[in-house]
Design a protein around this motif. Structure first.
Motif, PDB file in Angstrom:
ATOM      1  N   UNK A  33      10.847   6.063   0.383  1.00 25.89           N
ATOM      2  CA  UNK A  33       9.523   5.285   0.446  1.00 25.89           C
ATOM      3  C   UNK A  33      10.849   4.536   1.822  1.00 25.89           C
ATOM      4  N   UNK A  34       9.259   3.710   2.547  1.00 30.16           N
ATOM      5  CA  UNK A  34       9.723   3.025   3.703  1.00 30.16           C
ATOM      6  C   UNK A  34       8.259   2.248   3.842  1.00 30.16           C
ATOM      7  N   UNK A  35       8.829   0.842   3.998  1.00 30.03           N
ATOM      8  CA  UNK A  35       7.526  -0.191   4.176  1.00 30.03           C
ATOM      9  C   UNK A  35       8.463  -1.818   4.560  1.00 30.03           C
ATOM     10  N   UNK A  36       7.824  -2.371   4.949  1.00 25.71           N
ATOM     11  CA  UNK A  36       9.417  -3.670   5.300  1.00 25.71           C
ATOM     12  C   UNK A  36       9.603  -4.077   4.470  1.00 25.71           C
ATOM     13  N   UNK A  37      10.262  -5.470   4.261  1.00 23.91           N
ATOM     14  CA  UNK A  37      10.775  -5.822   3.217  1.00 23.91           C
ATOM     15  C   UNK A  37       9.765  -6.132   2.132  1.00 23.91           C
ATOM     16  N   UNK A 104      14.393   6.868  -2.282  1.00 23.00           N
ATOM     17  CA  UNK A 104      15.242   6.108  -1.654  1.00 23.00           C
ATOM     18  C   UNK A 104      14.375   5.461  -0.869  1.00 23.00           C
ATOM     19  N   UNK A 105      14.421   4.199  -1.183  1.00 27.32           N
ATOM     20  CA  UNK A 105      14.185   3.291  -0.047  1.00 27.32           C
ATOM     21  C   UNK A 105      15.409   3.256   1.603  1.00 27.32           C
ATOM     22  N   UNK A 120       7.258  11.993   2.046  1.00 23.65           N
ATOM     23  CA  UNK A 120       7.728  10.901   2.376  1.00 23.65           C
ATOM     24  C   UNK A 120       6.471   9.633   2.607  1.00 23.65           C
ATOM     25  N   UNK A 121       6.784   8.187   1.468  1.00 24.06           N
ATOM     26  CA  UNK A 121       5.554   7.831   0.969  1.00 24.06           C
ATOM     27  C   UNK A 121       5.699   6.329   1.828  1.00 24.06           C
ATOM     28  N   UNK A 122       4.717   6.049   2.791  1.00 21.48           N
ATOM     29  CA  UNK A 122       4.487   4.359   3.497  1.00 21.48           C
ATOM     30  C   UNK A 122       3.784   4.254   2.908  1.00 21.48           C
ATOM     31  N   UNK A 134       0.294   5.761   1.930  1.00 21.86           N
ATOM     32  CA  UNK A 134       0.052   6.901   2.674  1.00 21.86           C
ATOM     33  C   UNK A 134       1.595   7.668   2.261  1.00 21.86           C
ATOM     34  N   UNK A 135       0.591   9.154   1.844  1.00 23.57           N
ATOM     35  CA  UNK A 135       1.654  10.216   1.264  1.00 23.57           C
ATOM     36  C   UNK A 135       1.733  11.344   2.064  1.00 23.57           C
TER      37      UNK A 135
END
Ligand code: ADP
Ligand code: MG
Length: 151
Positions: A33-37, A104-105, A120-122, A134-135
């Motif tokens: 998992x990706x992405x801002x706080x 996993x963050x 991968x998930x954003x 977005x996967x």
């Protein structure tokens, strides 16, 4: 690489999407998992936990790096934000190859340790409530999962 786009308007919708995903994963799967706080990574993980049959409340594991939850499939919830400056291996492989599903963050901070095959998930924050999710499947198994989710 093919990508799959989803949009949610509420926290609940994000959880529902993750719950659906939970029905498609199997032991040993790895989701990053990706992405801002504040994007919704932990929110997504809560939904995933619900779908996996986790009863305990899931909250951010910021101070422990990894938390394990019992479910129909166990959930290993990592937040590796604090490992940004380090290249320490805390035994990731045992989780990735374990009986549970690993989430996993901030996964890019441990890029070297991630398995080649993963989902991968954003999560992109478009406005206060809108999120674009977005996967990107890496490997056939995850490709299949994305196609099922998309239907
Ligand atoms: P992260 O783990 O990425 O830092 P959190 O999941 O802890 O993010 O926080 C996301 C915040 O955004 C929560 O306060 C949640 O209520 C809010 N939110 C608003 N809209 C959404 C949405 N569509 N999906 C997920 N979270 C949302
Ligand atoms: Mg978080």
């Amino acid at each position: 690489m093919e990508q799959y786009f989803f949009q949610t308007q509420t926290e609940e919708e994000t959880k529902k999407l993750a719950e659906k995903l939970a029905l498609l994963v199997k032991p040993g799967d790895v989701l990053t998992l990706e992405g801002d706080l504040g994007a919704g990574k932990t929110t997504f993980t809560k939904g995933l936990g619900t779908g996996l049959g986790v009863r305990r409340t899931i909250n951010s594991p910021t101070y422990t790096i990894v938390k394990e939850y019992t479910g129909e499939i166990p959930l290993y919830h990592m937040d590796v934000y604090r490992l940004e400056e380090s290249d320490e291996d805390i035994g990731f492989a045992e989780f990735f190859q374990g009986e549970g599903v690993t989430v996993v963050e901030w996964a890019s901070f441990i890029n070297d340790f991630l398995p080649e095959e993963r989902l991968a998930i954003e999560i992109r924050r478009k406005d206060e409530y809108t999120r674009e999710i977005v996967m990107t499947p890496m490997g056939e198994h995850y490709e299949f999962i994305c196609k099922e989710l998309y239907r």
